[in-house]
Design an enzyme around this catalytic site. Structure first.
Site, mmCIF file in Angstrom:
data_model
loop_
_atom_site.group_PDB
_atom_site.id
_atom_site.type_symbol
_atom_site.label_atom_id
_atom_site.label_comp_id
_atom_site.label_asym_id
_atom_site.label_seq_id
_atom_site.Cartn_x
_atom_site.Cartn_y
_atom_site.Cartn_z
ATOM 1 N N GLU A 180 5.705 -10.704 -4.827
ATOM 2 C CA GLU A 180 6.324 -9.805 -5.801
ATOM 3 C C GLU A 180 7.753 -10.188 -6.134
ATOM 4 O O GLU A 180 8.170 -10.086 -7.292
ATOM 5 C CB GLU A 180 6.278 -8.352 -5.295
ATOM 6 C CG GLU A 180 4.892 -7.712 -5.340
ATOM 7 C CD GLU A 180 4.038 -7.983 -4.119
ATOM 8 O OE1 GLU A 180 4.493 -8.730 -3.219
ATOM 9 O OE2 GLU A 180 2.917 -7.462 -4.040
ATOM 10 N N HIS A 239 0.334 4.037 0.100
ATOM 11 C CA HIS A 239 -0.371 3.813 -1.176
ATOM 12 C C HIS A 239 -0.493 5.086 -1.999
ATOM 13 O O HIS A 239 -1.391 5.194 -2.833
ATOM 14 C CB HIS A 239 -1.789 3.282 -0.923
ATOM 15 C CG HIS A 239 -1.869 1.871 -0.441
ATOM 16 N ND1 HIS A 239 -1.572 1.512 0.850
ATOM 17 C CD2 HIS A 239 -2.204 0.724 -1.078
ATOM 18 C CE1 HIS A 239 -1.753 0.197 0.989
ATOM 19 N NE2 HIS A 239 -2.123 -0.303 -0.173
HETATM 20 C C1 TPP Z 1 3.213 -6.235 -0.706
HETATM 21 C C2 TPP Z 1 1.843 -5.940 -1.148
HETATM 22 N N1 TPP Z 1 1.407 -6.447 -2.305
HETATM 23 C C3 TPP Z 1 0.154 -6.202 -2.724
HETATM 24 C C4 TPP Z 1 -0.689 -5.429 -1.989
HETATM 25 C C5 TPP Z 1 -2.084 -5.123 -2.483
HETATM 26 N N2 TPP Z 1 -3.072 -5.859 -1.715
HETATM 27 C C6 TPP Z 1 -3.684 -5.300 -0.661
HETATM 28 S S1 TPP Z 1 -4.707 -6.362 0.091
HETATM 29 C C7 TPP Z 1 -4.347 -7.573 -1.009
HETATM 30 C C8 TPP Z 1 -4.994 -8.902 -0.881
HETATM 31 C C9 TPP Z 1 -4.715 -9.494 0.421
HETATM 32 O O1 TPP Z 1 -5.321 -10.724 0.502
HETATM 33 P P1 TPP Z 1 -5.356 -11.491 1.877
HETATM 34 O O2 TPP Z 1 -4.002 -11.544 2.458
HETATM 35 O O3 TPP Z 1 -6.043 -12.769 1.620
HETATM 36 O O4 TPP Z 1 -6.219 -10.537 2.817
HETATM 37 P P2 TPP Z 1 -7.757 -10.104 2.665
HETATM 38 O O5 TPP Z 1 -7.776 -8.847 1.871
HETATM 39 O O6 TPP Z 1 -8.475 -11.206 1.986
HETATM 40 O O7 TPP Z 1 -8.217 -9.848 4.041
HETATM 41 C C10 TPP Z 1 -3.431 -7.141 -1.948
HETATM 42 C C11 TPP Z 1 -2.926 -7.938 -3.064
HETATM 43 C C12 TPP Z 1 -0.186 -4.890 -0.796
HETATM 44 N N3 TPP Z 1 -0.944 -4.077 -0.040
HETATM 45 N N4 TPP Z 1 1.062 -5.163 -0.395
#
Ligand code: TPP
Ligand code: MG
Lengths: 340, 337
Positions: free
Chosen positions: A65, A134
């Site tokens: 971000e 959230h």
């Molecule tokens: C700082 C932040 N940005 C965006 C999100 C929204 N978000 C939650 S899970 C996710 C994807 C995470 O991907 P990854 O790290 O690969 O974990 P996975 O869900 O695949 O286990 C996002 C973008 C968040 N929770 N926190």
């Protein structure tokens, strides 16, 4: 009936339509954020844009971000008109320096010589057990900082019109949209998340509150979901002979003092309802404005309904307890009328 | 020595059995959660309804990362996990009943119903998780620091998804941990996606263990979601950390059998993808390896499976039988007393 002919859209489609029309009009407009491409935005705000404009102008970003919001600032300074999406407002923490110290201050620090024509759009709100990280609205956190226009529309009509205004504005605009007002299939189905939206492009000003319902006995100021709760409360109060005037604040910064004060001059009572934390928040700001500018118009003390200074809890019994709703508004207004 | 140990002398079959039990428990736990989450959400899906409302990120298919690391940890080692935390919590020995009650929003839950599935805190098990991507990494840095300051050989492990490795917190934390030579391990679970965004669209390099050289730390890559390879890579990393030799980044190629969250329409994913991944089920693979090792027979494995499932069933029953908190309890715990 005429309404049968009206073109009805959900909140998310109204937003996406405004963005699409502005992208058609101005090749400098582009969108970036997490899951805004093929997915169309977790809350549907960019639905259909990838198909229409392709990955050059609709950019899925890494979970970075600070980098992509900072990049939106840098691109805006070069004359582009970026729209960056922060998926949930709660994630502000990881990129707040870019927002607070740069997006909000560069135009001022440059003596007005640097323009940042950008939109930071972000989802807000709770009520569906998404818990403390959230579910926030953080309205006041953003409205507090000088240098950004902050809007929080609550109808599909305003979502489209204010998004169009936000994109065309030469200043940074924080565009907060309420998740439950997007009209998404997987959340509560709320009548007011669907509404009349003209197809042709139009604007709604970024500095005017909207009187949603006229009344003579009490003014209720709401923001987004709380406006709709206030409308429901007003209908119920009406059955008991109390006529509430409901104001949808829409613009948090700048704030439309006149509409609030004019209403208080008419009703002499004020209740402010907010889905943000109570202390140091929007309710305090509005109460202060009225105290400063219309104190002697009041027939009873101002009442504030907001999250009682606790993080948003997960369990739905707990969350229901902290979120203001129609019942609490009705109760508060009645108490106020009895005390008078 | 079993046949397996003859071929792989560094691997203890007893420990593999422990891993197998954890993996079966995790899989069954998540399967039960799919059911519980769906309750009250059909025929019309509404995220806010049912006994388990809100977002739900399940770890079905990602069991090897948790089991292969945790088999080398003790109660004294710290683990931080992200928004997809159940596999880590279970393998770290988080109180299963209280964890499940928390996810059901009950007063007997780890956080008295205040936290929910993304916010599980069990200080006894030295486990925490959170909903902000990459935020757990610096917490693990801090735990590693505390361990070092206390003169203990305890380690701290941060689990993250591959998407989180592009957040500033990842890079800042690794530099800091390397600079201060802390007993930190970052396990990157590459399940190919951050929500809908494929790794190749989010990450400038092939895998995150390659980033280790940028911080001057060790890196290891585990391919094919392989439990035994994860065991080995983790053992090395834990030994390194315990011996004061600094941090390690382990990336494991893992499989997300389900959507990012329950209810994810998964339109960004090829329909053939998940059946292909399921055909490479790591639990079935480890099961076969254990049988081939001639250390256990079918019946013994079934006993393990029954025991694991029974624990999970008891936890769910406990959660369902527990009471909801009193609404006014929402006002408590802003400050600890
Ligand atoms: C700082 C932040 N940005 C965006 C999100 C929204 N978000 C939650 S899970 C996710 C994807 C995470 O991907 P990854 O790290 O690969 O974990 P996975 O869900 O695949 O286990 C996002 C973008 C968040 N929770 N926190
Ligand atoms: Mg991932």
């Amino acid at each position: 009936m005429e309404t049968a002919k009206k073109r009805m859209l959900t909140g998310n489609k109204a937003m996406a339509e405004a963005i699409a029309q502005e992208m058609e009009n101005d090749k400098n407009v582009f969108v970036l954020g997490e899951d805004i491409g093929k997915y169309g935005g977790i809350f549907g705000s960019t639905q259909g844009l990838m198909e229409k404009f392709g990955p050059e102008r609709v950019l899925d970003t890494p979970i970075s971000e600070t980098a992509f919001i900072g990049a939106a600032i840098g691109a805006a300074a070069e004359g582009m008109r970026p729209i960056a999406e922060l998926m949930f407002v709660d994630f502000f923490g990881v990129c707040m320096d870019q927002i607070y110290n740069h997006m909000a201050k560069i135009p001022y620090m440059s003596g007005g010589n640097v323009r940042l024509p950008m939109v930071l759009m972000t989802s807000v709100g709770g009520g569906y057990s998404d818990a403390a990280q959230h579910s926030q609205t953080l309205y006041a956190t953003f409205a507090h900082m000088p240098g950004m226009k902050v809007v929080a529309p609550s109808t599909p009509y305003d979502l489209k019109g204010m998004m169009t205004s936000a994109i065309r504005d030469d200043n940074p605009v924080v565009f907060m949209f309420h998740k439950s007002l997007q009209g998404l299939g997987w959340m509560d189905q709320l009548d007011y998340a669907v509404g009349h939206v003209p197809e042709e492009s139009y604007t709604v000003p970024l500095d005017k509150a909207n009187v949603m319902r006229e009344g003579k006995d009490v003014t209720i100021v709401g923001i987004q979901m709380m406006t709709h709760h206030a409308m429901e409360a007003a209908e119920r109060l009406s059955q008991d002979g109390i006529e509430a005037e409901v104001i949808d604040l829409r613009s948090l910064a700048p704030i439309d003092k006149d509409t609030i004060i004019n209403s208080v001059k008419k009703t002499h009572r004020l209740v402010v309802v907010d889905e943000d934390y109570r202390s140091y928040g929007m309710t305090a700001e509005i109460a202060a404005i009225v105290s400063e500018e219309a104190l002697y118009e009041l027939e009873s003390p101002i009442k504030r309904l907001a999250i009682p200074d606790v993080p948003i809890p997960y369990s739905h019994m707990l969350e229901d307890f902290v979120l203001p709703g129609p019942d609490k508004i009705v109760e508060t207004v009645k108490q106020m009328m009895d005390e008078a | 020595m079993t046949k397996f140990e003859e071929k792989q002398p560094s691997v203890s079959v007893d420990k593999l059995m422990w891993m197998y039990e954890q993996m079966v428990k995790i899989r069954y736990y998540e399967d039960q959660m799919v059911e519980a989450y769906t309750e009250g959400k059909s025929p019309v899906f509404n995220i806010g309804e049912g006994p388990v409302p809100g977002e739900m990120h399940l770890a079905t298919g990602q069991e090897p990362a948790a089991a292969g690391m945790m088999v080398h940890l003790t109660k004294d080692d710290t683990v931080t996990a992200p928004h997809r935390p159940h596999h880590h919590a279970i393998a770290k020995g988080v109180d299963l009943k209280k964890m499940t009650a928390e996810i059901f929003g009950k007063e007997t839950g780890l956080g008295k119903g205040k936290g929910g599935h993304m916010h599980l805190f069990d200080p006894q098990a030295k486990f925490s998780c959170g909903g902000i991507v990459a935020a757990g990494i610096p917490h693990a840095v801090g735990a590693a620091m505390a361990n070092k300051m206390k003169g203990k050989d305890w380690v701290a492990v941060a689990f993250i998804g591959e998407g989180a490795a592009n957040a500033g917190a990842f890079h800042e934390s690794l530099n800091l941990a390397a600079l201060w030579n802390l007993p930190l391990i970052v396990v990157v679970e590459d399940n190919s996606y951050g929500i809908s965004v494929p790794k190749k669209s989010s990450t400038s390099i092939e895998s995150n263990d390659l980033r280790a050289s940028a911080y001057g730390v060790a890196g290891a890559y585990v391919k094919d979601n392989d439990p035994v390879a994860m065991y080995k890579a983790s053992e090395e990393a834990v030994n390194r950390a315990r011996n004061g030799q600094g941090p390690t980044i382990i990336e494991i190629e893992t499989f997300r059998f389900l959507g990012h969250f329950q209810g994810d329409p998964e339109l960004y994913r090829d329909k053939e993808e998940v059946p292909g991944l399921r055909a490479r089920d790591p639990i079935m693979k480890l099961r076969q390896q254990l049988l081939d090792a001639e250390h256990v027979n079918e019946k013994e494995l079934e006993e393990i499976e029954t025991r694991a499932k029974q624990q999970v069933d008891e936890a769910y029953q406990f959660a369902r039988d527990s009471d909801y908190p009193k609404p006014e309890a929402a006002l408590d715990d802003v400050f600890t007393s």
